[in-house]
Write an enzyme that holds these catalytic residues in place. Structure first.
Site, PDB file in Angstrom:
ATOM      1  N   CYS A 114      68.038 -19.803  15.249  1.00  0.00           N
ATOM      2  CA  CYS A 114      68.149 -19.405  13.836  1.00  0.00           C
ATOM      3  C   CYS A 114      67.703 -20.509  12.882  1.00  0.00           C
ATOM      4  CB  CYS A 114      69.590 -19.016  13.506  1.00  0.00           C
ATOM      5  SG  CYS A 114      70.142 -17.641  14.503  1.00  0.00           S
ATOM      6  N   HIS A 259      69.477 -18.322   5.969  1.00  0.00           N
ATOM      7  CA  HIS A 259      69.159 -17.517   7.144  1.00  0.00           C
ATOM      8  C   HIS A 259      70.017 -16.259   7.083  1.00  0.00           C
ATOM      9  CE1 HIS A 259      68.955 -15.983  11.114  1.00  0.00           C
ATOM     10  NE2 HIS A 259      70.150 -16.402  11.449  1.00  0.00           N
ATOM     11  N   ASN A 289      69.007  -9.358  11.349  1.00  0.00           N
ATOM     12  CA  ASN A 289      68.850 -10.799  11.582  1.00  0.00           C
ATOM     13  C   ASN A 289      67.563 -11.006  12.396  1.00  0.00           C
ATOM     14  OD1 ASN A 289      68.966 -13.373  12.693  1.00  0.00           O
ATOM     15  ND2 ASN A 289      71.179 -13.329  13.024  1.00  0.00           N
TER      16      ASN A 289
HETATM   17  O1  UT7 Z   1      72.003 -15.664  13.597  1.00  0.00           O
HETATM   18  C1  UT7 Z   1      72.677 -16.088  14.749  1.00  0.00           C
HETATM   19  C2  UT7 Z   1      74.036 -16.494  14.401  1.00  0.00           C
HETATM   20  N1  UT7 Z   1      74.925 -15.361  14.506  1.00  0.00           N
HETATM   21  C3  UT7 Z   1      75.829 -15.141  13.579  1.00  0.00           C
HETATM   22  O2  UT7 Z   1      75.881 -15.847  12.594  1.00  0.00           O
HETATM   23  C4  UT7 Z   1      76.813 -14.052  13.840  1.00  0.00           C
HETATM   24  C5  UT7 Z   1      78.189 -14.450  13.375  1.00  0.00           C
HETATM   25  N2  UT7 Z   1      79.195 -13.463  13.731  1.00  0.00           N
HETATM   26  C6  UT7 Z   1      79.254 -12.259  13.150  1.00  0.00           C
HETATM   27  O3  UT7 Z   1      78.433 -11.955  12.304  1.00  0.00           O
HETATM   28  C7  UT7 Z   1      80.388 -11.322  13.524  1.00  0.00           C
HETATM   29  O4  UT7 Z   1      81.280 -11.997  14.389  1.00  0.00           O
HETATM   30  C8  UT7 Z   1      79.897 -10.019  14.221  1.00  0.00           C
HETATM   31  C9  UT7 Z   1      79.164  -9.136  13.226  1.00  0.00           C
HETATM   32  C10 UT7 Z   1      79.002 -10.360  15.374  1.00  0.00           C
HETATM   33  C11 UT7 Z   1      81.082  -9.226  14.755  1.00  0.00           C
HETATM   34  O5  UT7 Z   1      81.997  -8.958  13.705  1.00  0.00           O
HETATM   35  P1  UT7 Z   1      83.547  -9.206  13.941  1.00  0.00           P
HETATM   36  O6  UT7 Z   1      84.210  -8.838  12.689  1.00  0.00           O
HETATM   37  O7  UT7 Z   1      83.725 -10.621  14.430  1.00  0.00           O
HETATM   38  O8  UT7 Z   1      83.889  -8.148  15.026  1.00  0.00           O
HETATM   39  P2  UT7 Z   1      84.435  -8.350  16.536  1.00  0.00           P
HETATM   40  O9  UT7 Z   1      83.386  -8.908  17.420  1.00  0.00           O
HETATM   41  O10 UT7 Z   1      85.745  -9.062  16.501  1.00  0.00           O
HETATM   42  O11 UT7 Z   1      84.704  -6.875  16.948  1.00  0.00           O
HETATM   43  C12 UT7 Z   1      85.720  -6.084  16.313  1.00  0.00           C
HETATM   44  C13 UT7 Z   1      85.834  -4.764  17.028  1.00  0.00           C
HETATM   45  C14 UT7 Z   1      86.032  -4.908  18.524  1.00  0.00           C
HETATM   46  O12 UT7 Z   1      86.883  -3.874  18.936  1.00  0.00           O
HETATM   47  P3  UT7 Z   1      88.451  -4.187  19.199  1.00  0.00           P
HETATM   48  O13 UT7 Z   1      88.471  -5.251  20.253  1.00  0.00           O
HETATM   49  O14 UT7 Z   1      88.978  -4.656  17.889  1.00  0.00           O
HETATM   50  O15 UT7 Z   1      88.966  -2.868  19.645  1.00  0.00           O
HETATM   51  C15 UT7 Z   1      84.652  -4.659  19.089  1.00  0.00           C
HETATM   52  O16 UT7 Z   1      84.698  -4.148  20.413  1.00  0.00           O
HETATM   53  O17 UT7 Z   1      84.607  -4.023  16.871  1.00  0.00           O
HETATM   54  C16 UT7 Z   1      84.106  -3.646  18.146  1.00  0.00           C
HETATM   55  N3  UT7 Z   1      82.632  -3.649  18.092  1.00  0.00           N
HETATM   56  C17 UT7 Z   1      81.918  -2.622  17.634  1.00  0.00           C
HETATM   57  N4  UT7 Z   1      82.277  -1.431  17.156  1.00  0.00           N
HETATM   58  C18 UT7 Z   1      81.298  -0.601  16.736  1.00  0.00           C
HETATM   59  C19 UT7 Z   1      81.787  -4.652  18.441  1.00  0.00           C
HETATM   60  N5  UT7 Z   1      80.523  -4.282  18.213  1.00  0.00           N
HETATM   61  C20 UT7 Z   1      80.574  -3.027  17.706  1.00  0.00           C
HETATM   62  C21 UT7 Z   1      79.609  -2.107  17.281  1.00  0.00           C
HETATM   63  N6  UT7 Z   1      80.008  -0.917  16.803  1.00  0.00           N
HETATM   64  N7  UT7 Z   1      78.278  -2.407  17.300  1.00  0.00           N
END
Ligand code: UT7
Length: 332
Positions: A114, A259, A289
């Protein structure tokens, strides 16, 4: 004193628009979840046989060169940022070199994920400051849509990333207080495995085997929450380091082009730095992204929309896999 100045910007994104609704037909996800957690509404996916990382870069580069009033023959060096090279080797720099009528110039690939575009810009900037080269093409280009599994198993990453390319022409200038004022680069390899793609790597006796496919080991892994909290800490920190280099403060920034990792990260950085909406570029809703391509795409759009004026102070910053993070200040 020689400085480097951006004299042309270009971008290219593939034609195919993939909406959150399209993705929700392939995996257990929803438009609501994706918009709420990331701010993304749609992204572009490359077309096999038409787009590659190097061909998209060539299209973006051609636009940047034309806007700079330069021909490919005028370019002295290529710096190419990508984590998704057409081939494992050679890198994408040489594949770009053969796509436009460049001379047999040097071409180097930068692997900083990134933060790739800022690392690439800083490398190019040093060559210009030392007088080694006068005109350098700096590009960021990525095909991400084929590394994620469009399935329930792959959903946490598949919904975030998109494909595209951006390019800038960097030229030597003797104008004082113009162009790239400073660049700041950081890494902390303790977190390498928190956002990475292990295979095919050279650590093991077999670079890959059929089981890896089955076990999902050929998919990238991201500890989203850890990346998120570190991004919130390091984005403002690295921008302020660059500002301090130049005796400037947050409110001196005319345009911040972060970014595009997540709209929530951009909003949090904007809030921390007390910047109004018109001073922050956010286009993740349309492109997702695009890793090393996101900053030059943001820069190109901002320039095309007339959001960049002569003398403006532009800040660019990134955080991602490595962990690697970086910033640069540009006086337009
Ligand atoms: O550019 C590279 C650098 N990357 C970044 O900067 C990314 C930084 N991180 C993020 O942007 C966020 O952590 C994410 C967008 C990747 C994820 O968001 P989050 O609020 O941290 O969600 P999470 O991973 O904790 O997931 C929450 C829930 C989970 O379900 P449970 O365990 O709460 O039942 C996931 O299984 O959402 C679920 N989940 C989804 N649900 C629907 C994960 N992916 C999805 C999805 N659709 N695509």
């Amino acid at each position: 004193m020689l400085h480097s100045k951006i004299t042309g910007v270009g971008m290219y994104v593939p034609e195919t628009v993939v909406t959150n609704h399209d993705l929700s037909k392939m995996m257990d996800t929803s438009d609501e979840w994706i918009v709420e957690r990331t701010g993304i509404k749609e992204r572009r996916f490359f077309k096999e046989g038409e787009d590659t990382v190097s061909s998209m870069a060539a299209k973006a580069a051609a636009v940047a060169l034309e806007r700079a009033g330069k021909k490919a023959e005028d370019v002295d060096f290529i710096v190419f940022a990508t984590l998704s090279s057409d081939y494992n080797f050679p890198g994408s720099g040489v594949l770009l070199q053969r796509k436009l009528p460049f001379r047999q110039i040097g071409a180097v690939d930068i692997r900083a994920q990134c933060s790739g575009f800022i690392y690439a810009l800083s490398v190019a900037d040093q060559y210009i400051r030392t007088g080694t080269y006068k005109t350098i093409l700096v590009v960021g280009s990525e095909v991400q849509s084929n590394v994620f599994e469009k399935s329930d198993r792959g959903r946490s990453l598949a919904v975030i990333f998109g494909d595209g390319a951006g390019a800038v022409v960097l030229e030597a200038t003797e104008e004082s207080n113009k162009g790239i004022l400073t660049t700041r680069l950081h890494s902390d390899g303790r977190f390498a495995e928190e956002l990475y793609l292990e295979h095919p790597g050279s650590r093991r006796k077999e670079r890959f085997n059929p089981d890896m496919m089955e076990n999902g080991e050929l998919l990238p892994y991201m500890n989203g929450k850890l990346v998120f909290v570190n991004a919130l800490k390091y984005f403002p920190e690295v921008i302020r380091e660059a500002l301090a280099d130049c005796n400037l403060k947050d409110s001196d920034i005319d345009l911040l082009i972060p970014h595009q990792a997540n709209a929530r990260i951009t909003t949090a950085v904007q809030k921390e730095m007390k910047l109004p909406d018109e001073k922050v570029v956010s286009n993740i809703d349309r492109f997702g992204n695009t890793t090393a391509a996101s900053i030059p795409i943001g820069l190109c759009e901002a320039w095309e929309q007339g959001r960049i004026k002569d003398g403006d102070l532009i800040a660019i910053a990134a955080f991602g896999s490595g962990f690697m993070w970086a910033s640069a200040l540009i006086r337009w």
